[in-house]
Design an enzyme around this catalytic site. Structure first.
Site: not given
Ligand code: DX5
Ligand code: ZN
Length: 224
Positions: A7, A32, A34, A36, A65, A67, A174, A197
């Protein structure tokens, strides 16, 4: 086969191309992404222009993804920008069947995402129409949170349901993935494991991917 999807939320946004190349070298097949909007989740990240730039920087499959609220408004833009997998939240889509169809009509694999507190059975009628189901194992919005254990039972339930009903959707997880839990996640029936992370938070992201895959293999060996 279990895949690791790094990610980029945990990458350095000023050096995205460089960070993506680092995990490319580790042999991953997808990234991946993200997205938002500051409404559906309390954080803001990136939109289609960044996806377009990533598309030019790598041949890896881009798993977006979303959100966001009203994803139907933006799905065509993400698809045209290079997203090959697009997932939307069950909680954000009152007309989920239409939204899934829209993703497919735009040429991407269609996924539906469940927040931690949303039960699997809410998807019972749509499961035959989706290409993948993403189970959140943290409350969406931020990287680096603690893995919510009951997500594992949701993975097992989805795995059981696809065998019983002969569905072919893939299962993705995830949030909060690390070397400590990745083996258990894989053995619960998960196919795509997102990690932010625990990959980009390390000095050597490629070595971090290899470490996660090693744990998955060890677990498979223990089960055999
Ligand atoms: C959180 C995201 C994840 C995030 C995961 O809302 O959808 O994809 O990057 O991060 P880690 O692996 O650090 O939990
Ligand atoms: Zn995600």
């Amino acid at each position: 086969m279990v895949e690791i999807a790094p990610s980029i939320l945990a990458a350095d946004f000023a050096h995205l191309g460089r960070d993506v190349k680092a995990v490319e070298r580790a042999g991953v097949s997808m990234i991946h992404v993200d997205v938002m909007d500051g409404h559906f989740v309390p954080n803001i990240t990136i939109g289609p222009p960044v996806v377009r730039s990533l598309r030019k920087a790598t041949d890896l499959l881009l798993d977006c993804h979303l959100m966001i609220e009203n994803p139907d408004l933006y799905i065509p833009q993400f698809a045209v920008s290079g997203a090959r997998m697009i997932s939307v939240h069950q909680e954000a889509c009152p007309h989920l069947d239409r939204t899934i169809q829209l993703i497919k009509d735009n040429g991407a694999a269609a996924g539906v995402v469940l927040n931690p507190a949303t039960p699997v059975h809410t998807l019972s009628t749509i499961l035959g129409a989706v290409d993948f189901v993403l189970v959140m194992s943290v409350n969406p919005g931020f990287g680096g949170q603690k893995f919510i254990d009951y997500a594992l039972e949701k993975i097992r339930e989805l795995d059981r349901m696809r065998r019983e009903r002969r569905f072919s959707y893939r299962i993705e997880i995830d949030g909060g993935v690390s070397e400590d839990n990745v083996g258990e996640i894989a053995s619960a029936g998960c196919d795509i494991i997102v990690a932010g992370s625990s990959i980009f938070g390390r000095d050597d992201p490629a070595a971090a991917v290899a470490g996660l895959l090693r744990k998955v293999e060890e677990q498979a060996f223990l089960r055999a």
